[in-house]
Design an enzyme around this catalytic site. Structure first.
Site, short mmCIF file in Angstrom:
data_model
loop_
_atom_site.label_atom_id
_atom_site.label_comp_id
_atom_site.label_asym_id
_atom_site.label_seq_id
_atom_site.Cartn_x
_atom_site.Cartn_y
_atom_site.Cartn_z
CG LEU A 206 52.60 37.38 51.38
CD1 LEU A 206 51.34 38.15 51.75
CD2 LEU A 206 53.35 38.09 50.26
CE LYS A 207 47.89 29.47 52.51
NZ LYS A 207 48.13 29.18 51.07
CG LEU A 208 54.49 33.72 49.05
CD1 LEU A 208 55.89 33.12 49.08
CD2 LEU A 208 54.49 35.03 48.30
#
Length: 276
Positions: A24-26
């Site tokens: 996941l890109k936070l």
């Protein structure tokens, strides 16, 4: 000690490849955490020391001789990273927002650089270092499955995903195809209401029934589109002030953006195409 982080290339679409892991890109602030001589130091990716801003991270239990790479986030009431809340906490010591450091890589372990090791091996080291707790956690990942992961991201209104080569080295201060980000952009149709004087920027508005709602400034537009704009807007000028030239809202375009801010503005709008 500061280590300049590895950077990501951008891709428009996710892909499936078992040679890559998917994370996941936070939506937060990139952070390098260093612990040497039993002292924790925190740095942004541009080598600004921010140790004093996050005293809760100075108390986390990690071994001496460690350098970690990750994203510091603040979550909203639904548990989703909220960039505006993160910036509030970053800018003010009075903010009561609780932060979490989400770690996705280790660069030094037991005082030795491990950047040359394959990513999967570094993930194993990371798993042995980090026990998930209130203010620090490991970023979860899966082999492949990029398309399905991205679909879940879109359904939940999250920022995007990251593809990383499973055997990739940590390339300090370099941008590499080994790490690729895919952003979950939204799209909308807007009208151009004016142009900023000096540094390039266009005032955007969204048509709503009998009015046009201002939604911020767009700073990203390709050179050809700028030429087309300059050839059209002069005949549409209505007024100007010290900072802006205002035009009739007759030029329409499609833009992509990250999300709406709490003030109802488009976050980081970028030009796609003209639609009139």
């Amino acid at each position: 000690m500061f280590v300049s982080p590895m950077l990501l290339q951008r891709l428009d679409r996710p892909f499936d490849d078992e040679g890559y892991i998917t994370e996941l890109k936070l939506d937060g602030i990139r952070l390098i955490l260093s612990k040497f001589n039993n002292k924790v130091h925190l740095y942004t990716q541009h080598n600004n020391e921010v140790t004093s801003k996050f005293p809760e991270l100075q108390r986390i239990d990690i071994p001496d001789g460690t350098v970690l790479d990750g994203e510091i986030v603040v979550s909203d009431t639904e548990g989703k990273p909220d960039f505006e809340f993160m910036m509030e906490r970053f800018m003010s010591s009075r903010s009561e927002h609780s932060i979490q450091f989400c770690v996705f890589d280790v660069i030094y372990h037991e005082g030795k650089k491990v950047a040359h090791l394959p990513l999967i091996e570094r993930k194993e080291i990371l798993a042995s270092l980090i026990v998930n707790e209130e203010h620090i956690t490991k970023v979860q990942w899966v082999h492949g499955h990029g398309k399905a992961y991205f679909d879940i991201v879109k359904q939940n209104g999250l920022e995007g995903i990251v593809h990383k080569r499973a055997d990739s080295k940590y390339q300090i201060k370099k941008r590499s195809q080994d790490w690729i980000k895919v952003i979950n952009y939204q799209q909308t149709d807007a009208v151009i209401m004016g142009a900023r004087k000096g540094e390039f920027g266009l005032l955007l508005g969204i048509e709503e029934r009998d009015r046009i709602k201002p939604v911020g400034v767009m700073e990203f537009m390709n050179p050809d589109a700028k030429k087309q704009l300059y050839s059209r807007y002069r005949d549409l000028i209505t007024e100007e002030n010290e900072n802006f030239i205002f035009i009739e809202p007759k030029i329409k375009c499609r833009v992509k953006y990250r999300n709406y801010t709490k003030k109802g503005l488009l976050r980081i709008p970028s030009f796609i195409e003209y639609i009139s």
